[in-house]
Scaffold this motif. Structure first.
Motif, mmCIF file in Angstrom:
data_model
loop_
_atom_site.group_PDB
_atom_site.id
_atom_site.type_symbol
_atom_site.label_atom_id
_atom_site.label_comp_id
_atom_site.label_asym_id
_atom_site.label_seq_id
_atom_site.Cartn_x
_atom_site.Cartn_y
_atom_site.Cartn_z
ATOM 1 N N LYS A 99 0.859 -1.180 0.000
ATOM 2 C CA LYS A 99 0.000 0.000 0.000
ATOM 3 C C LYS A 99 0.894 1.228 0.000
ATOM 4 O O LYS A 99 1.991 1.201 0.580
ATOM 5 C CB LYS A 99 -0.912 0.015 1.229
ATOM 6 N N ILE A 100 0.403 2.288 -0.660
ATOM 7 C CA ILE A 100 1.196 3.508 -0.738
ATOM 8 C C ILE A 100 0.379 4.736 -0.366
ATOM 9 O O ILE A 100 -0.838 4.768 -0.541
ATOM 10 C CB ILE A 100 1.812 3.715 -2.139
ATOM 11 N N LEU A 101 1.094 5.729 0.137
ATOM 12 C CA LEU A 101 0.556 7.064 0.324
ATOM 13 C C LEU A 101 0.817 7.791 -0.990
ATOM 14 O O LEU A 101 1.973 7.931 -1.414
ATOM 15 C CB LEU A 101 1.259 7.768 1.488
ATOM 16 N N ILE A 102 -0.233 8.211 -1.655
ATOM 17 C CA ILE A 102 -0.150 8.787 -2.999
ATOM 18 C C ILE A 102 0.488 10.179 -2.944
ATOM 19 O O ILE A 102 0.102 11.008 -2.126
ATOM 20 C CB ILE A 102 -1.558 8.890 -3.624
ATOM 21 N N LYS A 103 1.443 10.398 -3.847
ATOM 22 C CA LYS A 103 2.096 11.700 -3.949
ATOM 23 C C LYS A 103 1.445 12.585 -4.998
ATOM 24 O O LYS A 103 1.348 13.785 -4.807
ATOM 25 C CB LYS A 103 3.563 11.508 -4.330
ATOM 26 N N ASP A 104 1.023 11.998 -6.136
ATOM 27 C CA ASP A 104 0.526 12.788 -7.261
ATOM 28 C C ASP A 104 -0.669 12.081 -7.902
ATOM 29 O O ASP A 104 -0.504 11.123 -8.652
ATOM 30 C CB ASP A 104 1.648 12.985 -8.280
ATOM 31 N N MET A 105 -1.845 12.550 -7.605
ATOM 32 C CA MET A 105 -3.069 11.923 -8.111
ATOM 33 C C MET A 105 -3.156 11.967 -9.638
ATOM 34 O O MET A 105 -3.764 11.101 -10.252
ATOM 35 C CB MET A 105 -4.287 12.611 -7.479
ATOM 36 N N ALA A 106 -2.525 12.939 -10.265
ATOM 37 C CA ALA A 106 -2.536 13.031 -11.728
ATOM 38 C C ALA A 106 -1.865 11.810 -12.355
ATOM 39 O O ALA A 106 -2.270 11.359 -13.431
ATOM 40 C CB ALA A 106 -1.859 14.313 -12.191
ATOM 41 N N GLU A 107 -0.846 11.257 -11.690
ATOM 42 C CA GLU A 107 -0.201 10.043 -12.197
ATOM 43 C C GLU A 107 -1.183 8.871 -12.188
ATOM 44 O O GLU A 107 -1.207 8.067 -13.117
ATOM 45 C CB GLU A 107 1.039 9.694 -11.361
ATOM 46 N N PHE A 108 -1.989 8.782 -11.149
ATOM 47 C CA PHE A 108 -3.008 7.724 -11.080
ATOM 48 C C PHE A 108 -4.009 7.895 -12.213
ATOM 49 O O PHE A 108 -4.329 6.945 -12.915
ATOM 50 C CB PHE A 108 -3.721 7.752 -9.726
ATOM 51 N N ASP A 109 -4.492 9.113 -12.393
ATOM 52 C CA ASP A 109 -5.503 9.382 -13.423
ATOM 53 C C ASP A 109 -5.013 9.036 -14.822
ATOM 54 O O ASP A 109 -5.805 8.681 -15.687
ATOM 55 C CB ASP A 109 -5.935 10.849 -13.364
ATOM 56 N N ALA A 110 -3.703 9.114 -15.053
ATOM 57 C CA ALA A 110 -3.132 8.864 -16.376
ATOM 58 C C ALA A 110 -2.990 7.376 -16.708
ATOM 59 O O ALA A 110 -2.754 7.023 -17.863
ATOM 60 C CB ALA A 110 -1.771 9.544 -16.488
ATOM 61 N N LEU A 111 -3.159 6.491 -15.724
ATOM 62 C CA LEU A 111 -3.023 5.055 -15.969
ATOM 63 C C LEU A 111 -4.231 4.505 -16.730
ATOM 64 O O LEU A 111 -5.268 5.155 -16.830
ATOM 65 C CB LEU A 111 -2.857 4.310 -14.635
ATOM 66 N N MET A 112 -4.092 3.272 -17.240
ATOM 67 C CA MET A 112 -5.163 2.640 -18.012
ATOM 68 C C MET A 112 -6.307 2.184 -17.111
ATOM 69 O O MET A 112 -6.064 1.636 -16.029
ATOM 70 C CB MET A 112 -4.634 1.402 -18.743
ATOM 71 N N ASP A 113 -7.548 2.368 -17.590
ATOM 72 C CA ASP A 113 -8.685 1.764 -16.907
ATOM 73 C C ASP A 113 -8.824 0.324 -17.430
ATOM 74 O O ASP A 113 -8.046 -0.118 -18.291
ATOM 75 C CB ASP A 113 -9.969 2.576 -17.094
ATOM 76 N N GLU A 114 -9.788 -0.422 -16.917
ATOM 77 C CA GLU A 114 -9.886 -1.834 -17.279
ATOM 78 C C GLU A 114 -10.095 -2.071 -18.773
ATOM 79 O O GLU A 114 -9.388 -2.905 -19.355
ATOM 80 C CB GLU A 114 -10.974 -2.542 -16.467
ATOM 81 N N PRO A 115 -11.023 -1.378 -19.452
ATOM 82 C CA PRO A 115 -11.173 -1.613 -20.894
ATOM 83 C C PRO A 115 -9.892 -1.314 -21.686
ATOM 84 O O PRO A 115 -9.545 -2.055 -22.608
ATOM 85 C CB PRO A 115 -12.312 -0.671 -21.302
ATOM 86 N N GLU A 116 -9.178 -0.255 -21.307
ATOM 87 C CA GLU A 116 -7.914 0.066 -21.978
ATOM 88 C C GLU A 116 -6.878 -1.027 -21.733
ATOM 89 O O GLU A 116 -6.134 -1.410 -22.646
ATOM 90 C CB GLU A 116 -7.365 1.401 -21.471
ATOM 91 N N TYR A 117 -6.824 -1.532 -20.503
ATOM 92 C CA TYR A 117 -5.862 -2.578 -20.173
ATOM 93 C C TYR A 117 -6.169 -3.866 -20.936
ATOM 94 O O TYR A 117 -5.259 -4.512 -21.453
ATOM 95 C CB TYR A 117 -5.832 -2.834 -18.658
ATOM 96 N N VAL A 118 -7.431 -4.237 -21.019
ATOM 97 C CA VAL A 118 -7.821 -5.444 -21.760
ATOM 98 C C VAL A 118 -7.379 -5.318 -23.217
ATOM 99 O O VAL A 118 -6.809 -6.262 -23.790
ATOM 100 C CB VAL A 118 -9.339 -5.703 -21.632
ATOM 101 N N LYS A 119 -7.602 -4.163 -23.835
ATOM 102 C CA LYS A 119 -7.156 -3.919 -25.222
ATOM 103 C C LYS A 119 -5.642 -4.022 -25.316
ATOM 104 O O LYS A 119 -5.104 -4.596 -26.256
ATOM 105 C CB LYS A 119 -7.593 -2.533 -25.697
ATOM 106 N N PHE A 120 -4.943 -3.440 -24.346
ATOM 107 C CA PHE A 120 -3.479 -3.474 -24.320
ATOM 108 C C PHE A 120 -2.966 -4.907 -24.273
ATOM 109 O O PHE A 120 -2.062 -5.275 -25.030
ATOM 110 C CB PHE A 120 -2.975 -2.668 -23.122
ATOM 111 N N VAL A 121 -3.539 -5.711 -23.393
ATOM 112 C CA VAL A 121 -3.102 -7.110 -23.257
ATOM 113 C C VAL A 121 -3.353 -7.875 -24.558
ATOM 114 O O VAL A 121 -2.469 -8.598 -25.040
ATOM 115 C CB VAL A 121 -3.794 -7.800 -22.066
ATOM 116 N N LYS A 122 -4.518 -7.684 -25.158
ATOM 117 C CA LYS A 122 -4.824 -8.375 -26.420
ATOM 118 C C LYS A 122 -3.859 -7.958 -27.523
ATOM 119 O O LYS A 122 -3.462 -8.784 -28.341
ATOM 120 C CB LYS A 122 -6.270 -8.099 -26.837
#
Length: 125
Positions: A99-122
């Motif tokens: 577990k982490i204490l978040i430093k920059d929420m914008a970095e979290f927002d920039a990550l892939m959501d589940e549909p994007e990740y599924v496309k990435f894996v495929k």
């Protein structure tokens, strides 16, 4: 709870506005096979996004675990250290790594959501 994903196959889930939980994805544990050892980060240490924060070893290979966003490690999963197979049995639940204490929420927002990740894996398999 909001879950995001990295291209390195880590997941990160918000616990609240300050803390998040990190682990490896189902795809990652499938690719690794039976997990036999985990090296977890040091509690209290601050990591930059993308920095190596741990290692997971399986009967097939070893893989680095990267920090999905910048933050300070607030807790590690001692159960996982004692029984690494939890990462195979429940990678998106009890098999969390730290577990982490978040430093920059914008970095979290920039990550892939589940549909994007599924496309990435495929697209990459």
């Amino acid at each position: 709870m909001t879950v995001k994903y990295t291209p390195e196959h880590e997941w990160i889930q918000l616990e609240d506005h300050e803390y998040a939980v990190v682990g490896i994805t189902l795809h990652a544990q499938d690719a690794l096979g039976d997990v036999v050892f985990v090296d977890l980060p040091e509690v209290g240490r601050t990591y930059a996004k993308g920095e190596q924060a741990g290692v997971v070893e399986s009967v097939k290979a070893a893989a680095d675990v990267y920090m999905p966003i910048s933050g300070e490690v607030s807790e590690v999963n001692e159960d996982l250290r004692n029984d690494p197979s939890i990462a195979n049995k429940d990678p998106m639940g009890n098999g969390w790594f730290f577990k982490i204490l978040i430093k920059d929420m914008a970095e979290f927002d920039a990550l892939m959501d589940e549909p994007e990740y599924v496309k990435f894996v495929k697209a990459t398999t």
